[in-house]
Design an enzyme around this catalytic site. Structure first.
Site, PDB file in Angstrom:
ATOM      1  N   HIS A  70      18.235  45.827  53.238  1.00 42.04           N
ATOM      2  CA  HIS A  70      17.749  45.842  51.431  1.00 42.04           C
ATOM      3  C   HIS A  70      17.470  43.911  51.724  1.00 42.04           C
ATOM      4  CE1 HIS A  70      22.802  44.405  51.624  1.00 42.04           C
ATOM      5  NE2 HIS A  70      22.443  43.726  50.968  1.00 42.04           N
ATOM      6  N   ASP A 113      20.961  51.778  56.111  1.00 36.14           N
ATOM      7  CA  ASP A 113      20.125  49.939  55.784  1.00 36.14           C
ATOM      8  C   ASP A 113      20.905  49.242  56.651  1.00 36.14           C
ATOM      9  OD1 ASP A 113      19.965  47.474  53.403  1.00 36.14           O
ATOM     10  OD2 ASP A 113      22.807  47.806  53.214  1.00 36.14           O
ATOM     11  N   SER A 202      24.345  39.340  54.809  1.00 38.49           N
ATOM     12  CA  SER A 202      23.835  40.962  54.197  1.00 38.49           C
ATOM     13  C   SER A 202      23.107  40.959  55.315  1.00 38.49           C
ATOM     14  CB  SER A 202      23.637  41.457  53.486  1.00 38.49           C
ATOM     15  OG  SER A 202      24.612  41.952  52.273  1.00 38.49           O
TER      16      SER A 202
END
Length: 231
Positions: A70, A113, A202
């Protein structure tokens, strides 16, 4: 690991593992900040910031980096697969100087992801590798247990690489959340940690107290709550 050296009058105790300062130094050498830029319809521009982990690197400045899918994907991107065609990386301590490293997308999975980036023949990486300040991450071989100390290294608020610490709260659980396309529901098997996690973490690494990788951090905001998990 604790070693005891017994002499006639005293006992000297020294540690050879489990030092968070040494673990952090080791982890920082495998960490990068990631910035992905996107062009949308009518020339609109947007960007995403995250973190990454150096999976492999050599003396020529070639490297593979793991990050979150993402971080490099946007539903607004005009590229065919939604992946940024303008991805740059920075090593620790080099975010605010002219030391950007251009990376390209190799492949990835929204369902996990995870994405893999590639850097080829980069002088900045080659120089850092020679100095020992850029290195491939070491993956932990032992199982992760609740209560184990861990450190998260990432790029919180896109302001450069930083470190937080905590413990493993849950060693294995399943969660459901929206994927990068904001419409597909995905399920992850994750570890939960109380280590402070912020936007920009992230794709960064979660390390044990030997500086070995135990997971990749995924931080996503749901209803103003930051959900932190490690996959």
């Amino acid at each position: 690991i604790i070693n005891q050296e017994i002499t006639e009058n005293n006992i000297a105790i020294s540690t050879t593992g489990g030092d968070l300062t040494s673990a952090t130094s080791k982890g920082l050498a495998s960490a990068v900040s990631v910035f992905a830029h996107f062009t949308g319809e009518h020339g609109s521009l947007s960007s995403s910031a995250g973190s990454g982990v150096i999976a492999s690197i050599n003396a020529d400045g070639d490297a593979f980096i793991v990050t979150n899918y993402h971080v490099v994907f946007s539903t607004d991107s005009i590229t065919e697969n939604g992946i940024s065609d303008n991805i740059v990386l920075y090593l620790y301590g080099m975010e605010h100087i002219d030391a950007k490293i251009v990376a390209t997308y190799v492949g990835g999975s929204m369902n996990y992801d995870l994405a893999v980036l590639r850097v080829e023949d980069n002088e900045i990486l080659a120089s850092a590798y020679a100095r020992g300040t850029a290195r491939a991450v070491e993956v932990a071989k032992k199982e992760v247990l609740p209560g184990q100390r861990v450190i998260a290294i990432g790029n919180p608020s896109a302001e450069g690489i930083a470190v937080t610490s905590g413990i493993i709260s849950v060693d294995s659980e399943y969660i459901r959340m929206l994927g990068a396309d904001n419409s597909t529901t995905v399920e992850f098997r994750v570890m939960r940690t109380d280590t402070p996690i912020n936007q920009g973490n992230s794709g960064g690494g979660l390390y044990n107290d030997n500086g070995e990788l135990v997971g990749i951090v995924n931080a996503k905001i749901i209803s103003d709550i930051i959900l932190a998990n490690v996959s």
